[in-house]
Scaffold this motif. Structure first.
Motif, PDB file in Angstrom:
ATOM      1  N   PHE A   1      -7.021  -0.167  -2.817  1.00 36.39           N
ATOM      2  CA  PHE A   1      -6.821   1.253  -2.509  1.00 36.39           C
ATOM      3  C   PHE A   1      -6.895   1.552  -1.018  1.00 36.39           C
ATOM      4  O   PHE A   1      -6.986   2.702  -0.613  1.00 36.39           O
ATOM      5  N   GLU A   2      -6.896   0.495  -0.209  1.00 34.52           N
ATOM      6  CA  GLU A   2      -6.900   0.728   1.232  1.00 34.52           C
ATOM      7  C   GLU A   2      -5.566   1.340   1.653  1.00 34.52           C
ATOM      8  O   GLU A   2      -4.516   0.960   1.130  1.00 34.52           O
TER       9      GLU A   2
ATOM     10  N   GLY B   1       0.814  -1.218   0.000  1.00 31.22           N
ATOM     11  CA  GLY B   1       0.000   0.000   0.000  1.00 31.22           C
ATOM     12  C   GLY B   1       0.840   1.256   0.000  1.00 31.22           C
ATOM     13  O   GLY B   1       0.396   2.317   0.405  1.00 31.22           O
ATOM     14  N   MET B   2       2.098   1.131  -0.449  1.00 33.67           N
ATOM     15  CA  MET B   2       2.951   2.314  -0.542  1.00 33.67           C
ATOM     16  C   MET B   2       2.892   2.891  -1.936  1.00 33.67           C
ATOM     17  O   MET B   2       3.287   4.019  -2.169  1.00 33.67           O
TER      18      MET B   2
ATOM     19  N   PRO C   1     -12.319   3.852  -3.350  1.00 36.34           N
ATOM     20  CA  PRO C   1     -11.919   5.155  -3.877  1.00 36.34           C
ATOM     21  C   PRO C   1     -11.068   4.933  -5.118  1.00 36.34           C
ATOM     22  O   PRO C   1     -10.385   3.916  -5.236  1.00 36.34           O
TER      23      PRO C   1
ATOM     24  N   ARG D   1     -18.800  -2.759  -3.326  1.00 42.17           N
ATOM     25  CA  ARG D   1     -18.197  -1.803  -2.403  1.00 42.17           C
ATOM     26  C   ARG D   1     -17.236  -0.924  -3.190  1.00 42.17           C
ATOM     27  O   ARG D   1     -16.064  -1.254  -3.346  1.00 42.17           O
TER      28      ARG D   1
ATOM     29  N   ALA E   1      -0.169   7.525  -1.217  1.00 42.94           N
ATOM     30  CA  ALA E   1       1.017   6.857  -0.692  1.00 42.94           C
ATOM     31  C   ALA E   1       1.409   7.485   0.643  1.00 42.94           C
ATOM     32  O   ALA E   1       1.082   8.636   0.904  1.00 42.94           O
ATOM     33  N   PRO E   2       2.137   6.713   1.484  1.00 45.90           N
ATOM     34  CA  PRO E   2       2.465   7.204   2.830  1.00 45.90           C
ATOM     35  C   PRO E   2       3.282   8.495   2.828  1.00 45.90           C
ATOM     36  O   PRO E   2       3.220   9.258   3.772  1.00 45.90           O
TER      37      PRO E   2
ATOM     38  N   GLY F   1      -5.416   5.664  -4.254  1.00 43.57           N
ATOM     39  CA  GLY F   1      -4.944   5.734  -2.880  1.00 43.57           C
ATOM     40  C   GLY F   1      -3.902   6.828  -2.732  1.00 43.57           C
ATOM     41  O   GLY F   1      -3.443   7.386  -3.717  1.00 43.57           O
TER      42      GLY F   1
ATOM     43  N   PHE G   1       0.364   2.623  -5.715  1.00 43.67           N
ATOM     44  CA  PHE G   1      -0.946   2.190  -6.178  1.00 43.67           C
ATOM     45  C   PHE G   1      -0.907   1.924  -7.669  1.00 43.67           C
ATOM     46  O   PHE G   1      -0.417   2.742  -8.445  1.00 43.67           O
TER      47      PHE G   1
ATOM     48  N   ILE H   1      -2.238   1.916   3.853  1.00 44.20           N
ATOM     49  CA  ILE H   1      -1.304   0.928   4.377  1.00 44.20           C
ATOM     50  C   ILE H   1      -1.681   0.469   5.789  1.00 44.20           C
ATOM     51  O   ILE H   1      -1.528  -0.690   6.146  1.00 44.20           O
TER      52      ILE H   1
ATOM     53  N   ASP I   1     -10.878  -7.053  -1.113  1.00 40.50           N
ATOM     54  CA  ASP I   1     -10.199  -6.155  -2.046  1.00 40.50           C
ATOM     55  C   ASP I   1      -9.565  -5.010  -1.269  1.00 40.50           C
ATOM     56  O   ASP I   1     -10.256  -4.193  -0.663  1.00 40.50           O
TER      57      ASP I   1
ATOM     58  N   ASN J   1      -6.241  -5.551  -9.241  1.00 41.63           N
ATOM     59  CA  ASN J   1      -6.499  -5.387  -7.816  1.00 41.63           C
ATOM     60  C   ASN J   1      -5.698  -6.357  -6.953  1.00 41.63           C
ATOM     61  O   ASN J   1      -5.077  -7.294  -7.440  1.00 41.63           O
TER      62      ASN J   1
ATOM     63  N   GLN K   1     -16.825  -7.056  -6.951  1.00 41.92           N
ATOM     64  CA  GLN K   1     -16.411  -6.398  -5.715  1.00 41.92           C
ATOM     65  C   GLN K   1     -16.526  -4.896  -5.835  1.00 41.92           C
ATOM     66  O   GLN K   1     -16.960  -4.221  -4.926  1.00 41.92           O
TER      67      GLN K   1
ATOM     68  N   THR L   1       4.128   4.641   8.805  1.00 38.78           N
ATOM     69  CA  THR L   1       2.761   4.362   8.357  1.00 38.78           C
ATOM     70  C   THR L   1       2.470   2.874   8.372  1.00 38.78           C
ATOM     71  O   THR L   1       1.374   2.449   8.746  1.00 38.78           O
TER      72      THR L   1
END
Lengths: 364, 292, 275
Positions: free
Chosen positions: A68-69, A50-51, B12, B9, B17-18, B15, A53, A71, A65, A58, B5, C173
């Protein structure tokens, strides 16, 4: 299925880092992502974390899924090549960090934090360094602290990005074995990136070989070495001699040399064949139709590498990459043969594999 | 699987990034930073121009071509042309002995060179009055021999030298320390003379840092107000530099004229900033070329 | 004199030039300042410094310089953060502009800020509507000092911000920290020494600043008179001993402040691990 990646694609401008990647990883596996630099292995790992995208496709974690969650919802522990320890915090505070930043309601009490941190520092055998600061530690110690820190939050997945890449060769070897034992103890699903095939073979239970943003082959270390799925895997894992030629009537023909290949009733015009150095035998009698001249002998300790040039009277001769074959002989065989540089001997090829098309499986 | 999916749901579309900020934080902070830059840096520049032309182009030209303005420009140029070369030589000498040799008192010397930065310009002017003023240590002697220092050009030059002393040295010392002395030692071992070593090895390697220091030194030399104000005596047509001339015009309520003269100094500042960023860019490129 | 013999030439010449210049321009003047003050008896010294107007000037200079430097901590951090971290159109231009207060002669800054913040100026009129007077009050002095001090904070924080290891943020994070937690616990601590340096530089400059302040200050004794102006006033009255004593006092106080801040900085650095 613990981690599942579907049709993942990521581009940076004209450069395709990930090209339609599909991958499934089971609970408790220890998997290596192996490939040359720029092959997309780190991008894939960072996308799972998740660093980064992806542009399309997916990522499912435990069937959900998570593409896009953020991290923090993924329950991953991440270990960086350059450790990324917090230099202004003590070792203890580094490991405690993940517990301290939890929302107040979920934050363990101080005594519990202290117990957990010391437990983890024991696990990585560095409890005596708890009060030190990261800049005072050696590279190997820092990486073990980084691992303890990642484990403190009890991640469901452990992702390691070239974890031993910045370390000395001897420390690297020691940490590899140590990681393997740690995994046997904890059984947390782990995925690590490396460009070092030896490291992948030694540590992982399965290897994912990547090149140019695509997965070339997924398999156990034995499978990847013994039956490479593509020419790339053949040359990237282990060393190999590459011969240029064509298939004709059950033979591989390279410049007049006819090497027998089983199960091949196909004909082709232009073809590469691959032979591992230890699949070539050197024989003293001139009975084989494949004479070579010894060019150079390189002692490697337990074995000998012999460079030999094909001897031929035809104009073109066998087309061998680099113009010589590498033959690996055991110490015993080499002593028995008593080879001299410059002399002409015969060879026998015991195992040769080839690919009809770029993606065809290996044939014996 | 992915399509069902996504329908059930909707995730978005993308995403964060950190290491990226959440978009609204990024926009808010960017807007705030630009507002700070606009209010504190751009608006004053615009206001200088606006005020300068408030009474029309004619008044602006009159103010600029006034003989007193002309004399102030001349005095400012003379001051800068004296101080900047002297301070450049000093800076190179100071950087050479501090960055290339070990000797007792080295860090004390460095501190003394840096000192003018932390002294109020008013105090910088005051100390020269104490030495060369009419009641000062040497003031009587110089005045008696027809060479007054305070309320005259030498005082202005001395005060300007003081406030600009650190600029070149401070730029060169860390640069030369980082570069190390191997190349210069190699050139001496190959038989070069000191003079030749300086022109072929030392100078080419420090030229951008040197230029950077010289530009900042020049801007301060031309724009210094406090120190010069104390020692000059504000004699119009005699000891009035450009910044002092701006003050006099402003205090006489000749606002447009004051701002007209101020545009010259603001122009100097802009040119300084432009040359400075070009030098920074070249320096960075030289550094990247050297490290690649 | 050199402890290790060096191959390199020019030590004597360069040291000679340096020591001569520093003595002439820095050392002798400072000695003059001290000896001139020493000519006064302790009673006279006390009389000069304990004067209500002098104390008020010190109070004004300190409070405005401190307020401006404190404010600049935030403004400078925001500007540096945005310039280092975010994509902006014309970024190079904005970045060069940060040094304007270094390059713009202080007299020009002084008259233009006064014009902008006077009650009918472009910005002053908004404050006037709120019933706040900016020009000719300590608030005006503070604004001038914010202008002068901004680049100090931005320029000391920028390089540190640039060198921060992005992976530390990713690590934070991945361990579950929110963005705010990551900022406060991982990003901010390494920035603290740089922020303190920027603060002390801006503060020291603010204490001595003259040109950009005297126009906007209004210079009312007891209310908006700063120490440098008081020195000039004493000089204009040919009260040299008075000017000298105040100058020396302000130098001493400024150095003590800098020592304290340097010590504080060293302490933060040590506390947060070496290197």
């Amino acid at each position: 299925m613990s981690i599942q990646v579907n049709h993942l694609t990521k581009r940076y401008g004209d450069f395709t880092a990930l090209d339609d990647i599909d991958l499934a990883i089971d609970d408790g596996e220890l998997v290596a992502l192996l490939g040359p630099s720029g092959c997309g292995k780190t991008t894939l790992l960072r996308s799972i974390a998740g660093m980064e995208f992806a542009d399309s496709g997916n990522i499912l974690l435990e069937g959900r899924d998570m593409t896009f969650e953020p991290i923090r919802h993924r329950h991953v522990g991440f270990v960086f090549q350059h450790y990324a320890l917090f230099n202004h915090m003590s070792v203890f505070e580094n490991v405690a960090y993940g517990l301290r930043v939890r929302p107040r309601a979920q934050r363990p009490p101080e005594a519990e934090i202290s117990r957990r941190v010391h437990e983890l520092l024991d696990l990585v055998q560095l409890d005596w360094l708890a009060k030190r600061f990261p800049p005072q530690l050696s590279g190997g110690q820092r990486q073990r602290i980084a691992l303890a820190r990642a484990l403190a939050v009890e991640p469901r997945y452990l992702l390691l990005d070239e974890p031993f890449g910045a370390l000395d060769a001897s420390v690297r070897k020691e940490l590899r074995r140590w990681l393997r034992r740690l995994h046997e103890e904890l059984h947390v699903t782990s995925l690590f990136v490396t460009h070092d095939q030896e490291e992948a073979m030694e540590v992982a239970s399965r290897i994912v070989v990547m090149n140019h943003g695509r997965i070339e082959q997924v398999g156990t270390p034995e499978a990847v070495y013994d039956s490479p799925a593509t020419p790339f895997v053949s040359t990237f894992i282990g060393s190999v001699n590459v011969l240029h030629g064509s298939l004709r009537d059950g033979h591989f023909d390279t410049g007049g040399w006819q090497l027998p290949i089983p199960n091949a009733d196909l004909n082709s015009r232009s073809q590469n064949a691959f032979v591992r150095p230890h699949d070539i035998e050197i024989v003293r009698d001139a009975s084989t139709p494949w004479p070579v001249r010894i060019r150079h002998v390189q002692p490697m300790g337990s074995s000998y590498h012999v460079e030999a040039t094909p001897v031929t009277d035809t104009v073109q001769g066998p087309r061998v990459e680099n113009d010589y074959l590498t033959v690996e002989l055991t110490r015993q065989t080499f002593k028995t043969l008593a080879l001299e540089v410059g002399e002409v001997v015969g060879i026998r090829v015991h195992h040769l594999h080839w690919f009809h098309q770029e993606t065809a499986p290996a044939l014996d | 699987m992915s399509t069902t999916q996504n329908i059930l749901r909707p995730a978005p579309r993308t995403g964060t990034a950190p290491t990226e900020s959440i978009p609204w934080v990024r926009y808010a902070l960017s807007a705030l930073a630009l507002l700070i830059i606009a209010l504190f840096l751009i608006l004053p520049l615009v206001a200088v121009l606006f005020e300068a032309f408030r009474e029309g182009v004619g008044a602006y030209v009159d103010a600029i071509t006034d003989p007193y303005t002309g004399h102030a420009i001349l005095l400012t140029l003379i001051t800068a042309l004296t101080c900047v070369p002297l301070n450049t030589l000093f800076g190179i000498a100071a950087a050479w002995c501090i960055a290339r040799f070990q000797f007792p008192g080295r860090s004390l010397l460095t501190t003394l060179i840096d000192l003018p930065f932390s002294v109020s310009p008013v105090i910088a002017g005051l100390v020269f009055i104490l030495i060369f003023g009419s009641q000062g240590w040497f003031g009587g002697w110089f005045a008696a021999h027809g060479f007054p220092i305070i309320f005259a050009l030498p005082g202005i030059v001395l005060a300007t030298m003081f406030v600009t002393l650190p600029f070149v040295a401070r730029e060169l010392i860390p640069l030369m320390q980082e570069q190390g002395s191997e190349q210069e030692e190699a050139s001496i071992m190959l038989g070069a003379s000191a003079w030749r070593m300086f022109w072929t090895i030392t100078l080419p390697r420090i030229k951008w840092g040197l230029l950077y220091g010289v530009i900042l030194c020049n801007a301060r030399a031309m724009g210094e107000f406090g120190a010069v104000s104390v020692v000059s005596g504000h004699i119009r047509g005699a000891t009035n530099t450009l910044p002092l001339h701006v003050e006099i015009l402003y205090n006489e309520y000749q606002f447009s004229a004051a701002f007209a003269v101020a545009t010259l100094l603001a122009g100097l500042a802009i040119v300084t900033l432009i040359i400075k960023s070009i030098v920074e860019w070249r320096q960075q490129r030289q550094w990247e070329n050297a490290s690649s | 004199m050199s402890q290790r013999r060096s191959l390199l030439p020019g030590f004597g010449l360069s040291l000679g030039v340096t020591v001569f210049t520093v003595s002439l321009l820095v050392l002798i003047p400072l000695v003059a300042l001290v000896t001139k003050s020493a000519e006064l008896s302790l009673g006279e010294l006390w009389h000069t410094l304990a004067d209500r107007r002098v104390l008020a000037a010190f109070r004004v200079s300190f409070s405005t310089a401190f307020a401006a430097a404190f404010f600049n901590l935030f403004l400078g951090l925001i500007v540096a953060w945005v310039l280092v971290r975010y994509p902006l159109p014309l970024k190079r231009a904005w970045d060069s502009l940060i040094d304007l207060p270094f390059a713009l002669p202080t007299a020009v800054a002084g008259i233009v800020l006064t014009t902008l913040y006077s009650p009918n100026g472009w910005l002053g009129q908004f404050f006037a509507e709120l019933g706040i007077r900016v020009a000719f009050t300590p608030l005006g002095i503070t604004i001038a000092l914010i202008f002068i001090g901004l680049p100090f904070v931005v320029r000391t924080v920028e390089p540190v911000l640039q060198d921060l290891d992005r992976q530390q943020e990713e690590a934070s994070t991945s361990l579950g920290a929110s963005r705010w937690q990551t900022f406060r616990r991982v990003l901010l601590p390494p920035l603290v020494p740089a922020l303190l340096t920027g603060f002390s530089l801006a503060f020291a400059r603010g204490l001595g600043e003259y040109g950009s302040v005297i126009f906007i200050a209004g210079n009312m004794p007891m209310k908006s008179e700063i120490v440098p102006l008081l020195i000039v006033t004493k000089l204009e009255q040919y009260n040299y001993p008075g000017a000298t004593v105040i100058a020396l006092a302000s130098l001493v106080v400024a150095f003590v402040m800098l020592l304290i801040i340097n010590g504080l900085q060293q302490w933060t650095r040590q506390r947060t691990g070496r290197d």
